[in-house]
Design an enzyme around this catalytic site. Structure first.
Site: not given
Lengths: 564, 564
Positions: B321, B323, B329-330, B484, B487, B538
């Site tokens: 990603r 981002e 968290r990333h 989360e 998914s 995670r």
């Protein structure tokens, strides 16, 4: 001039024809899908079997209470006489008479069974309309049937479950296939005729023919491009299912052999900050104002794990090479099976482990995947991989191998040197010499000259030299059928020696990536260690003697292909 | 003005000081390494024990014939009185008197034992010079010792093998550590004080102190930057060894649960030809004249496997990603645990499987990794993850969850809507409400509104709507501790429905990647299917309630960090 234009206009006509066909196929498909979406099964109100067949939008149409849901692979004598529900691909259908039709159902890769649909006025009612409808379902549709399991009068030779058949009383299509497939199962099950990445798609006239359902008798082959353009059908072919199953098993065997010896898995990064192992073949990308690279191997990271006290590690993951090679041997992304371990007494511990894991893979495949191997050989014939008897493994030094090639190989290799790396043709020729002499397709070449190895290769302690005073290393390659599948050896753990070798190879010890690598060995004491890397795709392809490594990959990546 | 410049010049002085220290450390290290490389152990000729200690360049210096090579973890009562050879990191050393010194040896992550070196004139001879030398070995050097196993007068509380100690008679350093470590084991074993990617390195004054060997009493903590700059020491800390072992176990549990249920592993590609799941956060790279992208998830490829007849598949591999988020968290690269499966009756089969696999992971960890979890909790204290009793798993619909939040959550969430996606603070608040009400940290939220889901999510068959007539989907998220981790849901398998949803989401069905995706469903019948994706990093981080997901990764990748 005319001679050269003639084929072109022929080609043009072929092109136009192919395009027209494609358009027709598309229009037909759109109509079919619209009908399916409308949920109309077209059954007439007066059909006494109208609730027993049709297209269904739900995963579970109504079935009898006593019907057991079962997989084709699980069907055996104990099911004889029972009513079952089976979900599967319908791979063939034909009408025998107004009262009888046949289908072939497939699931679980290669498990097939014959289904019979016979008109019956008694419960459960099967109308003639239903027989016609079921026998007309397009191949490769996904169906769910309710059926009574019975024994056929004679074994159904064309199906894997030959001792039973299904007398279908209900049949619903959950996902319809189009009338014309871009690649039929029959064509997908033939040897691929062309692995080129360009131009082959339109030349692929045979495949267009194969797409017509009436062409069943002649089953022509298709090109790799057509296969990949029809990725689902490519994968459904039993030969590809078998290759995929073998690939899974290689990973399992690799993992279980190492875990039993206290190796721990880890995950090296793909994104790295420096093209540390040679800048030429590395992919580069913009990364938040800096430049990032895709890892060409987990080499440095395996060694960081050893420095970090993990003792014995392995990894299974993607590695990348930005090499513009359009050959059946190359891909830009492939899967590496890598390991690294502490050395106690000698680097031969590493050699033993790697030899052990590869032999365990090859023997394990021959034992556990005999059926899958047969399925592959039926399409791509090959000799079984000749393995050495236990205790008679073949390990040659590089110098011994070159001598063997000079003395017993083809004349063109009569002057190969002990201090220069082997070429691919040399490797292949050596493979044949070794097979003839030692009766094995699997062997190790050890003690490569330092000229043929990267800076981190440990130089032989005894100071052995070859050729013009070139030192040899504790580094080796493994071969099968004359092709390299593994590279490994002892690494330098002493930072002074490491820096000296980095400089000797003309690399700047302060360059990005190299600096962090060298620093790690300076920061702490790192134990002696070694390891190796195996190309998973090559192991699968060459174990099976496939015509291209692309067949062993799930989604082969080449300079021209990134989709699907 | 003065007030603002003062801290700056202080900072400048600190910077200069740090630099000088670094230079000194470097010079010292160079001298040490040169000495080690020369092979000089500096032993005097008249030392009767001169052959029993020193720096060694060989992996196996001379040992007694009857000495058994053994791992620290294997040492038990049965070894009492025996002579053994042990390879390990020396993690502490101290001199007690001219005749006696102590060391602590570590191996296998966290297995430690005390070594005693005592002067003796009888065979095997241990000279006072040897005692001094051994007790002066730099911590984190890799050593090999010959020793007699004995029972200490009292258990050695500081070591894991407390009921035995090693009376050292030979000791060789195979890989010396420098006198000053950039990060000591003590500091590396403390909770990390700062996870920021910038500036923290120089502010890390405490660590500089910790680097001095005399500072042992006070063991200050260091920043994540210092940890990663000293990657080997970061990894050697028992807390990181334990996290790595737990991560390995998560993968094993995931794999074994699924393989037992006939799931087959496959490998999706990292290099893809289209930014098919949203172009904003995707890495792009030049690829032989075209553009390539790094996969953000294996979603499309899992579905191609289903279309290709693989029935049930899983994959474990990197996803990317782009981002620019610098938060705990990333990460830009992380590991996805993904699965996809055919659906027979209902998408709850997928939900059951995913719930089963996650519960099997959490329960499996509590059972198999109790020691490792304790090791982590000693550094990063946390409550055990509260799991539901079997049969009492909590599954809320999205609407039920929002209602719960409105009625029992903080006042600020009194107006959350049933047709809008949750924010991270909402998720966290809901986690607390659920924990209080249902006594579990693990729960499922099902039936997300279509507004919160991508185009491939299957709309609920019953036509249920929420809020202003927004339809709900057969899609869900799994949470632990209000965050989360998964998914998933049912995917659309019908090409007409899929194309309609692609258009409804404002995506062009002919755009690159989407076209090939849609085409696959048009080419063949694809059975109903669904699946989910789990973030491995995670799961590890939040199961252990770690302060940052970066601690769970082997080599965390952030917008500012690509090395080592």
């Amino acid at each position: 001039m005319e001679e050269s234009t003639a084929p072109q206009s022929k080609k043009g006509a072929k092109k136009a024809e192919a395009k027209a066909k494609k358009e027709a196929l598309k229009a037909q498909r759109a109509a079919e899908l619209a009908a399916a979406a409308a949920g109309a099964n077209g059954n007439l109100e007066d059909d006494p079997a109208k609730d027993n067949y049709g297209n269904s939008q739900t995963t579970t149409p109504g079935f009898s209470q006593d019907a057991e849901e079962v997989e084709i692979r699980s069907l055996d004598e104990s099911y004889n006489g029972k009513t079952v529900v089976v979900r599967a691909w319908l791979q063939k259908s034909r009408i025998q008479s107004a009262k009888m039709g046949f289908v072939e159902l497939r699931k679980g890769g290669n498990w097939t069974i014959q289904g019979v649909v016979m008109a019956s006025e008694q419960e459960p009612v099967v109308s003639r309309r239903m027989v016609k409808w079921v026998a007309g379902i397009n191949p490769e549709s996904y169906v769910v049937v309710e059926a009574k399991v019975t024994k056929p009068l004679e074994p159904v030779k064309s199906c894997r479950v030959s001792g039973l058949e299904l007398h279908i009383t209900k049949c619903f299509v959950l996902a319809p296939a189009p009338t014309m497939l871009g690649l039929t199962l029959g064509a997908a099950s033939q040897p691929i005729v062309n692995f080129s990445d360009e131009g082959a798609r339109l030349a692929d006239a045979d495949t267009e023919k194969a797409a017509e359902p009436t062409a069943e008798a002649a089953v022509p082959a298709a090109s790799m491009l057509t296969h990949l353009d029809n990725i689902a059908m490519h994968k459904r072919a039993p030969v590809q299912q078998a290759i995929a199953d073998i690939r899974v098993e290689v990973k399992k065997l690799f993992r279980s052999y190492l875990e039993a010896r206290r190796f721990k898995e880890f995950e090296p990064p793909c994104l790295i900050g420096a093209a540390s192992e040679g800048g030429a073949n590395v992919f580069r990308l913009a990364y938040f104002g800096q430049e990032a690279f895709l890892a060409q191997s987990p080499q440095f990271y395996k060694q960081f794990e050893i420095a970090g006290g993990r003792e014995r590690v392995f990894s299974i993951g993607p590695v990348f090479r930005a090499e513009n090679s359009n050959t059946p041997r190359h891909m830009t992304e492939f899967t590496g099976l890598d390991l690294e371990m502490e050395i106690k007494h000698s680097y031969t511990e590493v050699l033993d482990t790697l030899e052990g894991v590869l032999l365990s893979i090859f023997r394990g495949l021959q034992e556990r995947c005999a059926e899958e191997i047969d399925t592959v050989r039926a399409v791509y014939p090959s000799e079984p991989l000749l393995l050495p008897e236990p205790g008679k493994e073949v390990r040659l030094t590089f110098a011994e191998a070159q001598k063997l090639l000079r003395e017993e190989g083809p004349a063109e290799f009569a002057n190969v040197r002990d201090d220069e790396d082997m070429s691919t043709p040399q490797e292949k020729a050596l493979g044949e010499v070794v097979r003839a002499k030692y009766k094995t397709d699997f062997y190790v070449i050890d003690k490569f000259p330092e000229t043929a190895r990267p800076f981190y290769a440990k130089i032989d302690d005894a100071g052995t030299t070859v050729g013009d005073g070139v030192r040899v290393t504790n580094a080796f390659d493994f071969f099968i059928r004359g092709q390299e599948v593994l590279s490994g050896g002892q690494r330098i753990h002493d930072p002074v020696e490491l820096e000296e070798r980095i400089r000797a190879k003309g690399v700047d010890p302060k360059s990005a990536g190299i600096k962090e690598y060298l620093t790690t060995f300076q920061q702490v004491g790192v134990p002696p260690h070694g390891g190796g890397g195996i190309g998973l795709d090559r192991v699968v392809a060459w174990f099976l003697a496939l015509p291209s490594v692309h067949l062993a990959a799930y989604y082969p990546r080449t300079p021209k292909r990134l989709l699907p």
